[in-house]
Design a protein around this motif. Structure first.
Motif, short mmCIF file in Angstrom:
data_model
loop_
_atom_site.label_atom_id
_atom_site.label_comp_id
_atom_site.label_asym_id
_atom_site.label_seq_id
_atom_site.Cartn_x
_atom_site.Cartn_y
_atom_site.Cartn_z
N SER B 156 74.59 -14.61 120.26
CA SER B 156 73.34 -13.93 119.90
C SER B 156 72.31 -14.94 119.43
CB SER B 156 73.61 -12.93 118.79
OG SER B 156 74.20 -13.61 117.70
N GLN B 158 68.24 -16.50 120.68
CA GLN B 158 67.17 -16.47 121.67
C GLN B 158 66.93 -17.89 122.19
OE1 GLN B 158 66.77 -13.51 122.99
NE2 GLN B 158 64.52 -13.68 122.93
N GLU B 319 59.57 -18.52 127.91
CA GLU B 319 60.44 -17.44 127.47
C GLU B 319 61.90 -17.87 127.65
OE1 GLU B 319 60.23 -14.14 126.20
OE2 GLU B 319 58.42 -15.18 125.55
N PRO B 320 62.74 -17.59 126.69
CA PRO B 320 64.16 -17.91 126.87
C PRO B 320 64.71 -17.26 128.12
CG PRO B 320 63.73 -17.30 124.61
CD PRO B 320 62.46 -17.05 125.36
#
Lengths: 337, 337
Positions: B156, B158, B319-320
């Motif tokens: 979890s 980003q 953006e990831p």
DNA sequence: TTATCAACCGCAACCGGTTGCACGACCGGT
DNA sequence: ACCGGTCGTGCAACCGGTTGCGGTTGATAA
């Protein structure tokens, strides 16, 4: 590090002291009062202050970095060496910068420059095949940069060398083959420019001579790649009087040899015994597991690094020394009669 | 660099100009006259001047260094990845600093600190098994340091991820086994904490389900080491109803499995077909050469590095993104009926 | 009261480059 | 003779720490 990092100046400002005080406090300098020290340490922790290694490197001319130049990172040998090196380097709080020469002389020269530029405190090198001119190394040595060569060493240079005794390694392997009753012993060489090729070949010849076995030039083949080794081995098998044992000079050639033997349904070791210079992990992957003269990649890395740090710690005033590791003969099913 | 290195100040003094002029001359600044430029360049060459990368790094906050953290450097996977990474990094004039976490959370945290301290411009990470807490990474990301995770990715966070599609890889492998008539398919897992284990297992189950083959828990074994895999495989063979195919989750387990099969004189692929997630080089060393779902170490390294440089060049405002390489199924004799 | 001396801290230079700004020289135009 | 503009170069600050030396403070001794 795109964002602004915390510096001692930030801490100093917040605490209303000078940056010199912060610097000294952080390293427990006796001049600084305990109260101040504690305040600084607290604040540092709170702001997650991380010392800037680059600034310290500039000031001290010490980077805590060791440079490594290898010809290639492809399997099998050099990754093992790196494994050994990294452990030792890290143990001492140093870091490792790895550069590949790709068997190119120019890249090697460039890499030396890069390492110098980065103020590395010592250099480990295995030279490229193409390297003849050694000026980039001699000037390094004149500059008093600690350096240790390993495995692929230059022929004429005054410096530390670490390698395994290939001559006795090959010698022992061949004697072992003879001891199990083999007399028609072939050898598959790799790149002829490499010292290991000629050394291992001479160990091979020495052993045959000792046991009064004539050298059969047909039994000396060359396979730089696995495919080439496979092809050459097939030719060996087609000889009217084929060998009853093969010595492989590297993991790569071993792989080709074994393929050829599998394909020809040769019984190992009854028909043909096999032994090679293979990293231990890989030698066990074959069926049967092959006997090996361990090239000891990990150990070479370890020993070379230890020697390098000796140099670093003793101000590089040691006499150049060549460390010859004696290789380990590991007998497995491929030579067990 | 124990000796005094040549600096622009040396050049400046010898030429009777200021160091700013030398600095500008060396980079062909239009302000400087050609005469001066030439003189400076001459002198620089003559003195063998090498720019001090550390000083430039301090000034620019750009080190031209990429950091890499891997759990281990032992064979087989990570050395391949490094091979892929180094090439890309070097191509762009950057250098690589390699750190090993040794599967230790603490070492991983320390390594992140080290890389930050050294002002690396980007970081490639494959996390350790023990890593649960991700603060060291999230704070890196908040600091705006370009970072790309590969293979062993955190669950979890980003950030960019690069991995191969293990689920479909295992799925395809199992379907391939089914297509050659196998239905009693075993799988040998590795460390259960790794995502690859659960992913590959779920691909395995998915394929069985699709073909209405019941999952036999006895066929799901675990071998973290080669020895363990060997032992577990032997147990498999002693089952009253043994498998007719085995899927190996890694090079290491494959090695153990093959040893057990050799020892039991199992015919491959007739009695038992074998397929595994093995680096290409190694999969060809077996007898017979084994089919493989290439884990694509080199490619992962390449792609992850490319992505990292994209981030670096575009100021880390991307953006990831998760890049799922589809794995390559390579069919060799171990599954050719 | 004054000299002495720790104890504690700050100033400024330094490591090796980069860079904004100013300055002097020289030119042509008016 | 004066102004404006290039051209070529130097000054000094800066990056983030380290460190020699000197200064301030307060306590103690003379």
């Amino acid at each position: 590090m795109t964002n602004k990092a915390i510096t001692i100046i930030d801490i100093a400002k917040l605490l209303g002291v000078s940056k010199s005080t912060v610097s000294r406090a952080l390293k427990d300098h006796p001049d600084i009062s305990n109260a101040t020290k504690e305040a600084v340490h607290m604040m540092a922790k709170q702001l997650k202050y991380k010392p800037n290694a680059v600034a310290m490197s500039l000031r001290h001319k010490k980077s805590k970095v060791i440079g490594l130049i290898v010809p290639t990172l492809s399997p099998f040998f050099f990754p093992s060496v790196i494994h050994g090196i990294e452990k030792e380097v890290n143990k001492r709080g140093y870091n490792l910068m790895i550069l590949q020469s790709n068997e190119s002389y120019e890249r090697e020269v460039r890499n030396v420059d890069i390492l110098q530029s980065n103020n590395v405190e010592g250099i480990l090198v295995s030279i490229s095949r193409k390297t003849e001119d050694l000026n980039h190394f001699t000037s390094l040595i004149e500059d008093n940069t600690p350096i240790v060569f390993f495995d692929r060493i230059p022929k004429s240079i005054q410096a530390d060398m670490v390698l395994v005794d290939d001559i006795s390694g090959a010698f022992n392997a061949v004697e072992h083959l003879i001891s199990i009753g083999k007399r028609k012993i072939a050898i598959c060489l790799g790149n002829p420019n490499l010292l290991i090729s000629s050394n291992r070949l001479s160990g091979y010849k020495k052993a045959l001579k000792k046991h009064s076995i004539e050298i059969n030039e047909e039994f000396i083949i060359t396979g730089e790649s696995s495919e080439e080794a496979e092809k050459e081995t097939k030719k060996l098998l087609e000889l009217t009087n084929p060998p009853d044992a093969i010595l492989a000079i590297s993991d790569l050639t071993m792989s080709g040899i074994m393929k050829a033997l599998y394909a020809a349904k040769i019984k190992i070791p009854e028909d043909i015994a096999v032994i090679g210079f293979c990293e231990d992990t890989f030698s066990q992957m074959y069926n049967p597991p092959v006997s090996t003269i361990d090239p000891m990649g990990v150990e070479i890395g370890k020993i070379a690094t230890e020697r390098l740090f000796q140099r670093i710690h003793e101000n590089n005033i040691l006499e150049p020394k060549t460390i010859n590791l004696s290789s380990r003969l590991i007998i497995r099913d491929s030579t067990k009669i």
